[in-house]
Design a protein around this motif. Structure first.
Motif, short mmCIF file in Angstrom:
data_model
loop_
_atom_site.label_atom_id
_atom_site.label_comp_id
_atom_site.label_asym_id
_atom_site.label_seq_id
_atom_site.Cartn_x
_atom_site.Cartn_y
_atom_site.Cartn_z
N GLY A 191 -24.37 21.36 52.68
CA GLY A 191 -25.17 21.78 51.53
C GLY A 191 -26.39 20.91 51.32
O GLY A 191 -27.47 21.40 50.97
N ASP A 337 -24.28 26.00 46.55
CA ASP A 337 -23.27 25.65 47.56
C ASP A 337 -22.71 24.25 47.30
O ASP A 337 -21.49 24.04 47.37
CB ASP A 337 -23.89 25.70 48.96
N SER A 394 -19.13 31.12 49.10
CA SER A 394 -19.31 29.72 49.50
C SER A 394 -18.02 28.95 49.29
O SER A 394 -17.63 28.10 50.12
CB SER A 394 -20.44 29.07 48.70
#
Length: 517
Positions: A191, A337, A394
């Motif tokens: 991320g 995320d 996610s």
């Protein structure tokens, strides 16, 4: 994710090579760049009367024979403007991305075998070098074909390196540390890199230098060869007990822990040193379907991996199709995320794995299907539902790695076979799905939403693997929900596959146990 910026299509229009004047209200003539706008059609232009330099009638058009003029407001150059990948060549853009994922597919198959044969560490650093130096060469591409070939190699190196690092770290850690490594280390690291990408893309507007910048982190990590050890678990499986002991003693010394005088007794680990002969059993893809439980686990894993991977990458790569600032949208997607990965780390041991997976994918599916009800002119609401839906997938995408690691037995190559075989094998389809957004912006979200709900239903059949040690034998794999089997024993050349494997050193949580079963 770099394809979002490298392969984006800037605004463009036909270019003409002569000057002329025309008073039609729907035609804008630019004498500075000798180009002509024809309404909203960027693939044709009015035909010109060469003798009188007058444009033809409204229906008298021709293709862009002299090429296109691309806007440099957002990018100085992309591969689209570099090689005119628009109109009749527009198919080359999603095809380029698909080739990257074809490399991912092949890398998923071969990396497991190589890492089992040569070791986790050598494969990790070889693929790290491949992933690092390929974009440097790719930045010098002189043709679209060269770019595609190198894109394929970059995909092969990316997934091989990603999985090798996950396996290498997971095999050395206890359940608690393994969870933190997979979610906080692997996923949050992913991320953070994703969040830095739009920042670099904003500052570096050209695709060539952006590729060069993407290679810098790999160059910085190559020296960690002298820091990261080989997996002691893999060394034990290969019978290299002394090397495994040295690594464990070095770790104990660094952690200021007193290691026992004898970690692995010779009588307990005798079988580990027999690296040849009938006692050493090799596992293949057939072992994924040989017994009823493994067959069901394999089918469920493939279905869930396919759905999760397709939706996650479909939504991520579809960022450029959302109305608005592509840099800001990509950054928000990355921040979402990161938050989701941290939240997953906090919740994963408090909720059953199947329930968590089902809830995440169901939430994603509902949010994406609701987009169908949003009027097309409400662009902000469109973006909100798409990004909120990405929260669910996610969360599921990071936890599926953990479930796969805990669910699949680690007998010889079987752990590598399944972890690489299941992961990312249908990703190339997801990029073509995003391409469908050119014709219908709603269609990809309907497809992704439907697939998410189907995956949510299937995931409820998975067993709960919370706080469980990694299964070492096929017979130790947990049964899927709703199915009961007789005690399973896979067949070996001597008639007892698990019997031969059971004498090997077994890595248990918190340490290594070589006791004979």
């Amino acid at each position: 994710m770099i394809v979002v910026f490298v392969s984006d299509t800037p605004e463009h229009h036909c270019k003409v090579s002569i000057n002329y004047t025309h008073n039609a209200t729907d035609v804008e003539v630019s004498f500075r760049n000798q180009s002509i706008w024809i309404g909203s059609d960027s693939c044709s232009r009015y035909t010109l009367n060469r003798s009188s330099t007058e444009a033809g009638g409204p229906n008298d058009t021709e293709p862009c024979l002299d090429g296109w003029v691309f806007s440099t407001e957002r990018y100085t150059a992309t591969i689209v403007s570099e090689w005119d990948l628009v109109c009749h060549n527009a198919w080359m853009v999603p095809f380029t991305t698909s080739l990257f994922f074809v490399g991912v597919l092949i890398g998923s198959f071969v990396s497991g075998h190589f890492s089992d044969r040569f070791g986790r560490k050598p494969v990790f650093f070889f693929t790290l070098a491949l992933q690092t130096f390929t974009p440097l060469i790719q930045a010098t591409s002189v043709s679209w074909l060269m770019f595609c070939i190198l894109n394929f190699l970059r995909g092969l190196g990316q997934i091989s390196n990603y999985i090798a690092s996950l396996i290498l770290g997971s095999e050395m850690l206890s359940p608690t540390a393994r969870m933190s490594y997979a979610l906080l280390g692997h996923s949050v690291g992913f991320g953070v890199g994703y969040a830095l990408l739009p920042l670099f893309a904003y500052l570096i507007r050209g695709w060539r230098m952006l590729l060069v910048a993407s290679a810098i982190p790999g160059l910085l990590f190559i020296p960690t060869w002298w820091v990261i050890p080989e997996s002691p678990r893999w060394l034990l499986q290969k019978g290299r007990v002394e090397e495994a002991e040295l690594i464990i003693r070095a770790a104990a010394k660094r952690n200021q822990v007193q290691a026992p005088e004898v970690i692995f007794r010779a009588d307990e680990c005798l079988e580990l040193m027999q690296n040849t002969g009938e006692e050493r059993q090799t596992y293949t893809y057939l072992d994924l379907i040989r017994t009823p439980n493994m067959r069901n686990i394999t089918i469920l894993s493939v279905l869930i991996w396919t759905a999760t991977s397709m939706v996650f990458y479909g939504l991520s790569l579809n960022t450029s199709n959302l109305n608005g600032n592509v840099y800001l949208t990509c950054f928000i997607s990355a921040v979402i995320d990161i938050v989701v990965y941290v939240a997953s780390w906090m919740l994963v041991n408090r909720v059953q794995r199947p329930t968590y997976m089902c809830s995440a994918m169901m939430f994603c599916g509902i949010m994406l299907l609701v987009i169908k009800l949003v009027p097309e002119d409400m662009h902000v609401m469109f973006q909100v539902f798409a990004l909120v839906g990405k929260v669910g997938v996610s969360s599921a995408y990071c936890i599926i790695y953990v479930i796969s690691t805990e669910l699949i037995p680690t007998v010889d190559e079987l752990d590598e076979v399944v972890n690489t075989w299941n992961s990312h094998k249908i990703r190339p389809i997801s990029t073509d799905d995003t391409a469908s957004g050119v014709y219908s912006k709603i269609l990809p979200y309907i497809v992704f939403g439907t697939i998410s709900i189907m995956a949510a239903a299937v995931s409820m059949l998975l067993p709960d693997t919370r706080n469980s040690k990694l299964p070492d034998l096929i017979s130790q794999a947990k049964h899927i929900r709703g199915c009961c089997y007789k005690k399973e024993t896979a067949t070996a050349p001597d008639g007892n596959r698990d019997g031969a494997a059971s004498l090997r050193g077994q890595a248990v949580d918190g340490g290594f146990d070589c006791s004979i079963r």
